[in-house]
Design an enzyme around this catalytic site. Structure first.
Site, PDB file in Angstrom:
ATOM      1  N   LYS A  37       0.860  -1.200   0.000  1.00 39.72           N
ATOM      2  CA  LYS A  37       0.000   0.000   0.000  1.00 39.72           C
ATOM      3  C   LYS A  37       0.894   1.247   0.000  1.00 39.72           C
ATOM      4  O   LYS A  37       2.113   1.145   0.203  1.00 39.72           O
ATOM      5  CB  LYS A  37      -0.902  -0.025   1.236  1.00 39.72           C
ATOM      6  N   TYR A 272      12.548  31.847   3.110  1.00 40.54           N
ATOM      7  CA  TYR A 272      11.287  32.462   3.527  1.00 40.54           C
ATOM      8  C   TYR A 272      11.287  32.769   5.020  1.00 40.54           C
ATOM      9  O   TYR A 272      11.722  31.942   5.834  1.00 40.54           O
ATOM     10  CB  TYR A 272      10.139  31.489   3.253  1.00 40.54           C
TER      11      TYR A 272
HETATM   12  C1  LIG Z   1       0.003  -1.557   6.851  1.00 44.51           C
HETATM   13  C2  LIG Z   1      -0.560  -2.806   7.362  1.00 44.51           C
HETATM   14  C3  LIG Z   1       0.255  -3.917   7.610  1.00 44.51           C
HETATM   15  C4  LIG Z   1       1.765  -3.879   7.512  1.00 44.51           C
HETATM   16  O1  LIG Z   1       2.315  -3.388   8.717  1.00 44.51           O
HETATM   17  P1  LIG Z   1       3.906  -3.280   8.906  1.00 44.51           P
HETATM   18  O2  LIG Z   1       4.047  -2.841  10.307  1.00 44.51           O
HETATM   19  O3  LIG Z   1       4.361  -2.247   7.938  1.00 44.51           O
HETATM   20  O4  LIG Z   1       4.475  -4.608   8.599  1.00 44.51           O
HETATM   21  C5  LIG Z   1      -0.353  -5.109   7.975  1.00 44.51           C
HETATM   22  N1  LIG Z   1      -1.696  -5.175   8.112  1.00 44.51           N
HETATM   23  C6  LIG Z   1      -2.523  -4.115   7.907  1.00 44.51           C
HETATM   24  C7  LIG Z   1      -3.986  -4.274   8.076  1.00 44.51           C
HETATM   25  C8  LIG Z   1      -1.974  -2.902   7.537  1.00 44.51           C
HETATM   26  O5  LIG Z   1      -2.783  -1.855   7.346  1.00 44.51           O
END
Ligand SMILES: *Cc1c(COP(=O)(O)O)cnc(C)c1O
Length: 379
Positions: A37, A272
């Site tokens: 993601k 700035y």
């Molecule tokens: C983002 C996410 C993960 C991965 O978590 P990490 O700590 O990056 O390994 C796993 N399960 C869900 C539901 C997530 O949203």
């Protein structure tokens, strides 16, 4: 000649190494699902999955249907799970593409059955249950009703049962996680009493994969660890205390170049708001990167970059597309010299954790916020 001003290098070796290292600690029945993601945590979805697929991951998890459809085009037979919310209007695309959806309520299952029957195709559903995060999830009390609904919905296949830990990265104790895990088991039992036994039962994110092998079940969801970062310092310390020989190698290096070099005399204000004045006469370099690119404005006056093997401090405020750094101690600096914003250069290293600490956030946010438009280059 270089063509882009700022870019991300993705180390194929590091990514493969991390995937293999994480796979090596899995319980035998657990499949490895790569969480990609947020543009693969800022690393570039396309680049990461191309490498991950060769390294042999078993599944991909994304937050939304668009990323899922994109992956399905490249890997038509891959197991792809959408973790986040899917709009009703998109169920049709999900079913046609064979994408697995996360659902957690009556309305979602109803809609899945309706669209599935219209298309005469089965939709694969992962039922997420609430065990203590108060994010998505069906409450355990609702499971008997939902189980009956699944039994009445021939086009909806219960392929997975999942939950997500609330307090596993930063916790001193595993009590809360253990309680959540127990509730997941209870949920599975309730469903089983209706004859529903999903293929995948999953809850383990990186921290759980590393510290609690009993949570691996039949699938793990590995995010941050795959990219070579630890979920937190506390997880890293605990793993060390347990003598786990887990070596994670950061996958990303973020680079830019020098766009201009100028002499500045003592007392000259920079940027700035004139927030910082030159303390002693010297030179500054202008870099063509700013907060639009995802370089945090909160690093104004405190961030550092690496240039010709030396640390250079940011002077004044980070702008939308540019920032200025002190190069007084880098006499040989030249235009279009490479600059490391995040990564290692000889003896020096600027980690996502360093940046996170300086800007009061976590490594996850630092990498996930890097602008999707910057080129990702596999090295
Ligand atoms: C983002 C996410 C993960 C991965 O978590 P990490 O700590 O990056 O390994 C796993 N399960 C869900 C539901 C997530 O949203």
């Amino acid at each position: 000649m270089k063509r882009c001003r700022t870019w991300i290098e993705i180390s194929e070796r590091a990514l493969v190494h991390n995937i293999e290292s994480m796979r090596a600690i899995l319980e035998p029945r657990a499949r490895f699902c790569a969480v990609v993601k947020a543009n693969a945590y800022g690393h570039g979805l396309k680049e990461v999955v191309t490498i991950a697929n060769r390294a042999g991951v078993d599944a991909y998890a994304v937050d939304d249907i668009d990323d899922a459809l994109y992956l399905q085009e490249i890997f038509p037979s891959a197991l792809i799970i959408v973790l986040g919310y899917t709009m009703f209007d998109r169920f049709k695309e999900a079913i046609n593409a064979g994408i697995h959806l996360t659902l957690y309520d009556k309305e979602g299952i109803e809609w899945a059955q309706k669209v599935g029957s219209e298309l005469a195709k089965t939709i694969n559903v992962h039922l997420k249950i609430e065990t203590g995060t108060q994010r998505q999830g069906a409450s355990l009390d609702d499971l008997p009703d939902l189980a009956q609904q699944f039994l009445r919905s021939p086009y909806v296949k219960l392929e997975g049962l999942s939950t997500h830990f609330a307090n596993i990265e930063d916790a001193d104790t595993s009590d809360f996680a253990a309680q959540q895990f127990t509730l997941l088991g209870q949920g599975a039992e309730t469903l089983a009493s209706y004859g529903l036994v999903p293929t995948y039962r999953h809850c383990a994110c990186s921290a759980a994969i590393i510290l609690y092998p009993q949570t691996h079940q039949t699938l793990v969801r590995a995010g941050i660890s795959m990219y070579g970062l630890w979920p937190s310092e506390s997880v890293q310390n605990t793993a060390r205390k347990l003598n786990m020989n887990l070596d994670l190698v950061p996958v990303m290096t973020w680079k830019t170049i020098v766009a201009q070099i100028k002499n500045v005399s003592m007392g000259t204000p920079v940027g700035y708001g004139l927030t910082e004045k030159i303390k002693r006469s010297g030179r500054i370099a202008v870099l063509p990167v700013g907060y639009f690119d995802g370089y945090r404005r909160s690093l104004s006056s405190i961030g550092e970059v690496l240039l010709r093997g030396q640390r250079c401090k940011i002077i004044g405020r980070v702008c939308m597309n540019m920032m200025m750094v002190d190069v007084s101690d880098v006499p040989s600096v030249a235009k279009e010299d490479e600059v490391i914003l995040l990564g290692t250069d000889g003896r020096h290293r600027i980690s996502a954790e360093d940046i996170a600490q300086k800007s009061s956030t976590v490594n996850y946010e630092v990498i996930a916020q890097i602008n999707r438009g910057l080129p990702r280059i596999i090295v």
